[in-house]
Scaffold this active site. Structure first.
Site, PDB file in Angstrom:
ATOM      1  N   SER A  64      11.596   0.764 -10.109  1.00 12.04           N
ATOM      2  CA  SER A  64      10.778   1.327  -9.050  1.00 12.04           C
ATOM      3  C   SER A  64       9.937   2.764  -9.660  1.00 12.04           C
ATOM      4  O   SER A  64       8.985   3.148  -9.132  1.00 12.04           O
ATOM      5  CB  SER A  64      11.494   2.211  -7.995  1.00 12.04           C
ATOM      6  OG  SER A  64      11.939   1.126  -7.022  1.00 12.04           O
ATOM      7  N   LYS A  67       6.145   2.059  -9.879  1.00 19.55           N
ATOM      8  CA  LYS A  67       5.298   2.114  -8.691  1.00 19.55           C
ATOM      9  C   LYS A  67       4.487   3.305  -8.911  1.00 19.55           C
ATOM     10  O   LYS A  67       3.410   3.602  -8.266  1.00 19.55           O
ATOM     11  CB  LYS A  67       6.283   2.501  -7.370  1.00 19.55           C
ATOM     12  CG  LYS A  67       7.173   1.165  -7.164  1.00 19.55           C
ATOM     13  CD  LYS A  67       8.081   1.545  -6.007  1.00 19.55           C
ATOM     14  CE  LYS A  67       8.959   0.140  -5.858  1.00 19.55           C
ATOM     15  NZ  LYS A  67       9.986   0.596  -4.714  1.00 19.55           N
ATOM     16  N   TYR A 191       4.988  -7.773  -7.775  1.00 21.33           N
ATOM     17  CA  TYR A 191       5.919  -6.746  -7.619  1.00 21.33           C
ATOM     18  C   TYR A 191       7.240  -7.009  -8.543  1.00 21.33           C
ATOM     19  O   TYR A 191       7.759  -6.013  -9.135  1.00 21.33           O
ATOM     20  CB  TYR A 191       6.240  -6.478  -6.181  1.00 21.33           C
ATOM     21  CG  TYR A 191       7.441  -5.627  -5.696  1.00 21.33           C
ATOM     22  CD1 TYR A 191       7.186  -4.425  -5.727  1.00 21.33           C
ATOM     23  CD2 TYR A 191       8.730  -6.127  -5.681  1.00 21.33           C
ATOM     24  CE1 TYR A 191       8.405  -3.420  -5.471  1.00 21.33           C
ATOM     25  CE2 TYR A 191       9.729  -5.269  -5.175  1.00 21.33           C
ATOM     26  CZ  TYR A 191       9.363  -3.904  -5.095  1.00 21.33           C
ATOM     27  OH  TYR A 191      10.550  -3.152  -5.002  1.00 21.33           O
ATOM     28  N   TYR A 243      13.220   8.299  -2.340  1.00 17.44           N
ATOM     29  CA  TYR A 243      13.599   8.046  -1.147  1.00 17.44           C
ATOM     30  C   TYR A 243      14.269   8.951  -0.289  1.00 17.44           C
ATOM     31  O   TYR A 243      13.814   9.996  -0.142  1.00 17.44           O
ATOM     32  CB  TYR A 243      14.525   6.615  -1.441  1.00 17.44           C
ATOM     33  CG  TYR A 243      13.942   5.898  -2.407  1.00 17.44           C
ATOM     34  CD1 TYR A 243      12.782   5.158  -2.234  1.00 17.44           C
ATOM     35  CD2 TYR A 243      14.717   5.751  -3.576  1.00 17.44           C
ATOM     36  CE1 TYR A 243      12.329   4.407  -3.432  1.00 17.44           C
ATOM     37  CE2 TYR A 243      14.111   4.797  -4.803  1.00 17.44           C
ATOM     38  CZ  TYR A 243      12.867   4.105  -4.252  1.00 17.44           C
ATOM     39  OH  TYR A 243      12.494   3.298  -5.629  1.00 17.44           O
ATOM     40  N   VAL A 261      16.257   1.612  -9.812  1.00 20.64           N
ATOM     41  CA  VAL A 261      17.587   1.328  -9.596  1.00 20.64           C
ATOM     42  C   VAL A 261      18.199   0.854 -10.951  1.00 20.64           C
ATOM     43  O   VAL A 261      19.301   0.636 -11.049  1.00 20.64           O
ATOM     44  CB  VAL A 261      17.992   0.191  -8.450  1.00 20.64           C
ATOM     45  CG1 VAL A 261      17.775   0.713  -7.216  1.00 20.64           C
ATOM     46  CG2 VAL A 261      17.119  -1.033  -8.650  1.00 20.64           C
TER      47      VAL A 261
HETATM   48  N1  LIG Z   1      14.753   1.528  -5.998  1.00 18.82           N
HETATM   49  C1  LIG Z   1      14.329   0.525  -6.897  1.00 18.82           C
HETATM   50  O1  LIG Z   1      14.018   0.773  -8.001  1.00 18.82           O
HETATM   51  C2  LIG Z   1      14.153  -0.800  -6.152  1.00 18.82           C
HETATM   52  C3  LIG Z   1      13.147  -1.486  -7.235  1.00 18.82           C
HETATM   53  C4  LIG Z   1      13.586  -3.300  -7.119  1.00 18.82           C
HETATM   54  N2  LIG Z   1      12.796  -4.028  -7.780  1.00 18.82           N
HETATM   55  C5  LIG Z   1      13.629  -3.631  -5.606  1.00 18.82           C
HETATM   56  O2  LIG Z   1      13.023  -4.220  -4.946  1.00 18.82           O
HETATM   57  O3  LIG Z   1      15.006  -3.760  -4.743  1.00 18.82           O
END
Ligand SMILES: NC(=O)CC[C@H](N)C(=O)O
Length: 309
Positions: A64, A67, A191, A243, A261
């Site tokens: 993420s 992003k 994505y 988050y 993650v």
């Molecule tokens: N928090 C993350 O890094 C989530 C990204 C991961 N690619 C997902 O869609 O679950």
């Protein structure tokens, strides 16, 4: 105040000792294979120093954190019109939550939760094949880091697609509200691939340096975004980058950050440095456990905070 180089080495040494490392994400099977003992940290200062400690040259899945870069690119493509399709409020919910989407008519709370990032991917698809949009994202990150060796880990992308039931649910749900302009599988293809970009702490800190320097690459002086946009991306990182753990990260660390993650965190000390840390074990909010602790310690040692006088 200690020398930054020594502070990084101290933090890395302290983190190496810890046994409470959190749990590696396994819902994307390929991520579950990573050694939880890894730890890396890097700082790129606005005055041009690149300082590292631990496994700072080992590539990991940025997930993420990507992003931040897709948001930057999409804002460059469509400007503030982006905010008609994605909100700017912290969600207070996990990164993959679907609950708010029904009440809010398929408009995700912010660009950093999965739903918001899928809409950003959909925006980047406009006028492109998925392959072209993915290539554009990768080239943008390579340009920011000034490193053409950065690649997408295809096995991670495939692993995520094979198990991405929630992301398919989010995309289909938003499509039903008309907030995806392309087929859900196409937006998700973009994505999954940008989440699967692999970078080291050194590369990530280099890629983030424009955000610490008013939108300009401090090494070349070239403008990536306006100073105002850099500030606004920083504001999104501070309020939404972790988050439902964003408030806690702001409280403990005091700088904008974006987690993934894969266990990475990009941190921005405006006017001073871009930071990247990696420790694969996660806390209950899905953010790097030791990564957050390391940044908290480093910020305290260096007296870094956007709230510091
Ligand atoms: N928090 C993350 O890094 C989530 C990204 C991961 N690619 C997902 O869609 O679950």
């Amino acid at each position: 105040m200690p020398e930054l180089e020594h502070a990084l080495a101290d933090v890395a040494a302290e983190m190496a000792e810890r046994s409470d490392r959190g749990d590696v994400a396994t819902y994307i099977p390929q991520l579950g294979k990573v050694d939880p003992k890894r730890f890396g940290i890097a700082a790129v200062t606005n005055d041009g120093r690149v300082l590292v400690a631990g496994d700072a040259d080992q590539a990991f899945s940025i997930q993420s954190i990507s992003k931040v870069f897709t948001l930057t690119l999409a804002l460059g493509n469509v400007g503030d019109a982006l905010w008609q399709r994605v909100g700017r409020e912290p969600s207070g919910n996990p990164f993959n939550s679907i609950v708010q989407l029904e009440h809010e008519n398929g408009i995700p709370r912010n660009p950093f939760i999965n739903a918001g990032a899928i809409v950003v991917s959909d925006i980047l698809l406009a006028g492109h094949q998925p392959r072209e949009a993915i290539g554009e994202i990768l080239r943008f990150i390579q340009f920011l880091a000034d490193d053409e060796t950065i690649i997408i880990d295809r096995e991670v992308a495939a692993s995520e697609r094979a198990t991405g039931y929630r992301n398919f649910a989010l995309a289909n749900y938003m499509k039903s509200f008309g907030n995806l302009h392309h087929a859900p599988e196409l937006a998700l293809g973009v994505y999954f691939h940008h989440c699967a970009i692999a970078m080291s702490c050194r590369q990530l800190a280099l890629a983030g340096r424009f955000l610490a320097n008013g939108g300009k690459n401090p090494a070349t002086g070239h403008s990536v975004v306006s100073a105002e946009r850099a500030r606004r991306i920083g504001a999104m990182m501070l309020t939404c980058g972790h988050y439902d753990g964003s408030g806690d990260f702001a409280f403990r660390v005091g700088i904008p950050g974006k987690s993934g993650v894969g266990g990475g965190i990009l941190g921005i000390v405006p006017g001073v440095a871009s930071l990247a840390v990696w420790s694969p074990g996660l806390n209950a909010n899905g953010n790097s456990k030791l990564g957050s602790i390391a940044l908290e310690k480093l910020a305290r040692m260096m007296n870094w905070s956007i709230f510091a006088p």
